[in-house]
Write an enzyme that holds these catalytic residues in place. Structure first.
Site, PDB file in Angstrom:
ATOM      1  N   LYS A 475       0.893  -1.332   0.033  1.00 39.49           N
ATOM      2  CA  LYS A 475       0.140   0.109   0.144  1.00 39.49           C
ATOM      3  C   LYS A 475       0.984   1.149   0.096  1.00 39.49           C
ATOM      4  CE  LYS A 475      -4.242  -1.995   0.139  1.00 39.49           C
ATOM      5  NZ  LYS A 475      -5.051  -2.233   1.618  1.00 39.49           N
ATOM      6  N   ARG A 510      -3.340 -10.436   4.022  1.00 42.99           N
ATOM      7  CA  ARG A 510      -3.696 -10.599   2.452  1.00 42.99           C
ATOM      8  C   ARG A 510      -2.669 -10.114   1.983  1.00 42.99           C
ATOM      9  NH1 ARG A 510      -5.911  -7.305  -1.323  1.00 42.99           N
ATOM     10  NH2 ARG A 510      -7.420  -8.243  -2.942  1.00 42.99           N
TER      11      ARG A 510
END
Length: 535
Positions: A475, A510
């Site tokens: 991210k 994840r």
């Protein structure tokens, strides 16, 4: 209704506050209080919180003019136990019971008669206008419908439905004793019962229920006396998630979810896996590196991404799903569909997906909650404000206390899911790293997962126990911290974020790089369990 209850309430709240740490105050109820069967004596304990319990005669046996809050325990150890529970829930709903909350699901060792299969146990909380004996009659009819016949006491049974609590009533008749007389000695009853309560002390009916426990710390203290959280995960009682054809003990080890994006515009690997051959090759790689779950998504949810229609999403998704379910590498693995559309979720599950991963928690297509309930698969509810096009605007980035607010907003999603028919034992929560959060917020959430659980526990102990999925992989905030503009270069930073998350309570991670994620999970699990390695 409250009669000089301040001191006992303080005691009960103290025990509730210490619940998560398993601490028991030294001035707790005595062993003789705990071993005394509930309902077998009319003499009030000196430890009872002084709420006035009422006799069942104040409520008509044929029905009640007002809704009564009730708790019903569930048990099964014959046949398809999960399907039996699903059917029992539906039959209760059609018999005058409005189910509002569910406990977690527990697999437990048999008690009393030990030479029999393991049980599944849970409980539900709801409301009814049925009188207590009328409710009992309905439950017995449901048991018969499902296939229960006469047998040895405490022996094998396809379903067992018991009234644990009925309003604030104490009932002692030839056919019914409420509170259930053996609550105090049964971990498989107390664990689900405690799940249905909140750690805060401002719920009047919950306070009256605690008073009926005949223990100054209420049901929390009774549960702690039997070992509380320290016994969860042992052979006697495990908290489980029904998924595929198995019961998953998600606390046994951290699960790794590998990301498979079928999109042309995902922030990290957009366009790489749109073709069937490339997607299958990537799925095989993720599995070989240690992925337990493959999460397939055909719609980008990066900031400001263009939204596809359900049909467009399915056009990308269906060819990949049809092939990925055929590969031998998927044997023993789980397949997740990353979508917020009800139509897409339904089609994906029909084609072999085992679970639904919804970044909106049911906000972008509310129909998905009913669909997930009908499909009977695990449902991941993620925290996000707005949608991908608005989630990073200034209004959606305002927090006074990010962990507290994420917990509150996630719990709202849990309540909506439960009221739509998704039992708590099928819910997974994702705090939404990178969604409606600044870099600092993401760090606070990763380090504050236990705080989020505690905040949730104030409203629902059960909700505080559900699996947490964490998705920090590649991210932007990691790129900002490490000065890595290329998302692919953020895998090492992802390992650091995943490690912090696991050590703070994440159960599923994840990741794009499953090998790095699996190694991080293994080390964290070893650290958490305190294993000693021999040279």
């Amino acid at each position: 209704m409250l009669l000089h209850a301040k001191d006992p309430l303080r005691k009960m709240y103290s025990v509730a506050k210490n619940y998560f740490g398993g601490l028991i105050p030294s001035h707790s109820c005595s062993v003789s209080d705990i071993c005394h069967p509930l309902g077998s004596s009319r003499r009030p304990s000196r430890h009872v919180i002084p709420f006035k319990a009422r006799s069942f005669t104040q409520c008509s046996l044929e029905g009640c003019s007002a809704d009564q809050e009730i708790v019903i325990a569930m048990g099964s150890n014959v046949g398809d136990r999960v399907s039996t529970f699903d059917r029992a829930l539906q039959l209760m709903k059609s018999s005058g019971v409005n189910i509002t909350r569910h406990a977690c699901l527990y697999e437990t060792a048999p008690a009393y008669v030990t030479d029999q299969p393991r049980f599944l146990n849970s409980a539900v909380r709801g409301t009814t206008r049925l009188g207590p004996h009328e409710l009992l009659k309905k439950l017995k009819e449901i048991e018969k419908d499902i296939g229960r016949t006469g047998g040895i006491r405490y022996g094998p049974r396809p379903i067992d439905l018991d009234i644990l609590l009925y309003g604030n009533s104490q009932i002692d008749s030839e056919t019914l004793i409420v509170p259930h007389e053996r609550i105090h000695e049964r971990p498989f009853v107390l664990a689900p019962l405690v799940d249905l309560l909140g750690a805060s002390s401002d719920d009047v009916i919950e306070a009256s229920w605690h008073s009926l426990s005949k223990c100054s710390g209420g049901f929390f203290e009774l549960w702690n006396k039997l070992g509380g959280e320290s016994v969860i995960g042992t052979e006697s009682i495990k908290r489980v998630l029904p998924v595929g054809n198995r019961l998953l003990d998600w606390c046994e080890r951290t699960l790794v979810m590998g990301v498979l994006n079928l999109t042309p515009d995902s922030f990290s690997d957009g366009g790489q896996f749109q073709q069937v051959e490339a997607a299958i090759s990537q799925a095989k790689l993720l599995i070989s590196e240690g992925a337990d779950i493959i999460d397939v998504g055909a719609q980008s949810t990066r900031p400001f991404a263009k939204r596809l229609s359900p049909n467009e999403e399915l056009e990308r998704l269906v060819p990949i799903l049809d092939e990925i379910t055929k590969i031998p590498e998927m044997e023993g693995k789980l397949l997740s569909v990353d979508t917020f559309y009800a139509e897409v979720a339904s089609e994906a599950v029909k084609r072999g997906a085992h679970m639904i991963n919804d970044v909106s928690g049911g906000q972008l297509d509310p129909r998905i909650l009913k669909v997930a309930a009908e499909l009977g698969v695990p449902y991941v509810a993620m925290h996000m404000r707005g949608d991908p096009s608005t989630m990073q605007n200034e209004q959606n980035l305002q927090y006074d206390d990010v962990c507290k607010e994420v917990a509150s907003e996630l719990y709202t999603r849990v309540r909506e899911a439960e009221l739509s028919g998704i039992p708590l034992w099928r819910i997974v929560l994702d705090p939404g790293i990178g969604f409606s959060k600044k870099s600092g917020h993401n760090l606070e959430v990763i380090m504050g997962l236990e705080s989020i659980r505690r905040e949730m526990g104030k409203m629902s102990i059960g909700a505080s126990h559900v699996p947490i999925l964490l998705g920090p992989s590649r991210k932007r905030f990691l790129g900002e911290i490490c000065n890595r503009a290329n998302p692919v270069e953020r895998d090492v930073a992802t390992v650091a974020a995943v490690t912090a998350g696991i050590l703070n309570g994440a159960n599923i991670v994840r990741v794009h790089n499953a090998g790095f994620g699996a190694d991080a999970a293994k080390v964290c699990d070893a650290l958490r369990k305190g294993r000693r390695w021999e040279n």
